[in-house]
Design a protein around this motif. Structure first.
Motif, short mmCIF file in Angstrom:
data_model
loop_
_atom_site.label_atom_id
_atom_site.label_comp_id
_atom_site.label_asym_id
_atom_site.label_seq_id
_atom_site.Cartn_x
_atom_site.Cartn_y
_atom_site.Cartn_z
N SER A 108 33.25 42.23 41.27
CA SER A 108 34.23 42.04 42.34
C SER A 108 34.55 40.55 42.42
N TRP A 109 35.84 40.23 42.36
CA TRP A 109 36.31 38.84 42.43
C TRP A 109 36.45 38.46 43.89
N GLN A 110 35.88 37.33 44.26
CA GLN A 110 35.78 36.96 45.67
C GLN A 110 36.88 36.02 46.14
N ALA A 111 38.04 36.08 45.49
CA ALA A 111 39.18 35.25 45.90
C ALA A 111 40.45 36.08 45.75
N PRO A 112 41.25 36.20 46.80
CA PRO A 112 42.47 37.02 46.73
C PRO A 112 43.52 36.49 45.77
N THR A 113 43.43 35.22 45.39
CA THR A 113 44.43 34.63 44.50
C THR A 113 44.16 34.94 43.03
#
Length: 377
Positions: free
Chosen positions: A158-163
């Motif tokens: 899971s990538w922890q940055a919306p960008t």
């Protein structure tokens, strides 16, 4: 043969192959660097056509190496591939679309009845040149600075940055390598012009602009390296796989791997020597000095990132999610099979060298552009 090697030995072998491909990709970015100089060095339509056509002879080498680099990473270290390409989605998509613009531009720039005109496609080439080189440097820098991801016990990322990767541009250390790679590519592009274009005006301009690009490259590269040597690094306990922060980790990696240190220093010397030979003498082979130095330096940096119990793709969100060549690799069987396939690499390199020499047998000039026997981009 390969099946008798330990899993760790195979992992190290494939990390060296990744390092070779990464180094080759950075060197071949001279095509992108040259594209950013189309209007700086080429002041007339004929001059710009000579620049585009000498680069057009090599653009497929860069594209193919990029695909091979991604494919090798996917096969040998699939957890990195799924984490980086799945997480830093927009950074990779922008880079890949930049290469699509490049492919389209070379094929359609000089087509008859081209209603977009040559300048539109030249603008696409410039976009590819600036964006691809800069983003590649930023992405490679994350091998040392880290990215915001979390990997569960079930290997779910899971990538922890919306960008989705664009946040990497907010890290100043990443930016220093991005700018350094951009100016290195431009420097290599100028050296390539000097080596392959038979035109006194272009030669004079290229030598003049070597100063303007080599100096920023040296400044930003030294900034990145000195910062890297002084910062804490992501070290790994070999018995348990526990990741921890170690002061001056990357500096100690160089010291504890003297062969890598020698390669790095020799590479830097060759890079500077190629620039110096081209600026202060009438020799035109500086591209080979600087190109060889680029290969050695980038190869050494990849080894510093992955060897000596180091996490090559660290997580800035959860340090224990960091990827190493041990926990991110394919199985022993997969690496063994791929290792046999890798024995074909020397033959591929020999073919590339042969075709490179054949294509560049004669320097490009205005007469060749007006010849109906040659392919014009």
């Amino acid at each position: 043969m390969f099946e008798t090697l330990s899993h760790l030995a195979l992992q190290q072998y494939w990390w060296m192959i990744i390092a070779v491909l990464g180094a080759a990709l950075v060197f071949l970015m001279f095509v992108q660097g040259g594209q950013t100089l189309i209007y700086t060095i080429g002041k007339t339509a004929d001059e710009r056509s000579m620049i585009v056509n000498t680069l057009g002879r090599k653009w497929e080498f860069t594209f193919t190496t990029l695909v091979t680099f991604g494919g090798a990473f996917f096969a040998s270290f699939p957890l990195f591939y799924s984490t980086s390409f799945g997480g830093a989605y927009w950074a990779w998509m922008v880079l890949l679309f930049a290469f699509i613009f490049q492919a389209v531009s070379y094929e359609f720039r000089s087509k008859p009845e081209n209603f977009f005109g040559t300048r539109v496609y030249e603008a696409f080439l410039q976009f590819n040149g600036f964006v691809a080189t800069f983003l590649l440097g930023v992405v490679v820098a994350t091998f040392f600075t880290g990215s915001p991801f979390f990997i569960s016990d079930m290997k779910e990322m899971s990538w922890q940055a919306p960008t989705r990767g664009l946040e990497l541009l907010l890290n100043v250390h990443n930016l220093t390598l991005g700018v350094a790679v951009l100016f290195l590519a431009r420097t290599l592009g100028l050296l390539y012009f000097i080596n392959t274009i038979d035109d006194e005006v272009i030669l004079k301009r290229a030598k003049k602009h070597l100063w303007y690009n080599a100096i920023p490259f040296v400044v930003f590269f030294l900034t990145f390296v000195v910062w890297l040597m002084l910062r804490d690094g992501f070290a790994v306990v070999p018995d348990t796989g526990l990741v921890f922060m170690q002061a001056n980790k990357y500096f100690f990696n160089l010291i504890e791997m003297p062969v890598v240190l020698v390669l790095f220093l020799l590479g830097v010397v060759l890079v500077l020597s190629g620039i110096g030979v081209s600026v202060f003498t009438n020799k035109t082979n500086g591209i080979w000095w600087t190109g060889s130095g680029t290969l050695m330096t980038v190869f050494a940096l990849f080894l510093v990132a992955g060897f000596n119990n180091t996490a090559f793709y660290p997580s800035s969100y959860d340090i224990q999610s960091s990827l190493t060549i041990v926990n991110a690799s394919s199985s022993h069987f997969t690496l063994t099979v791929m290792s046999y396939v890798s024995l074909l690499v020397p033959f591929v390199i020999a073919y590339i060298w042969y075709t490179w020499r054949a294509i560049n047998k004669h320097k490009i000039n205005k007469e060749e552009l007006n010849s109906h026997e040659s392919h014009i981009y």
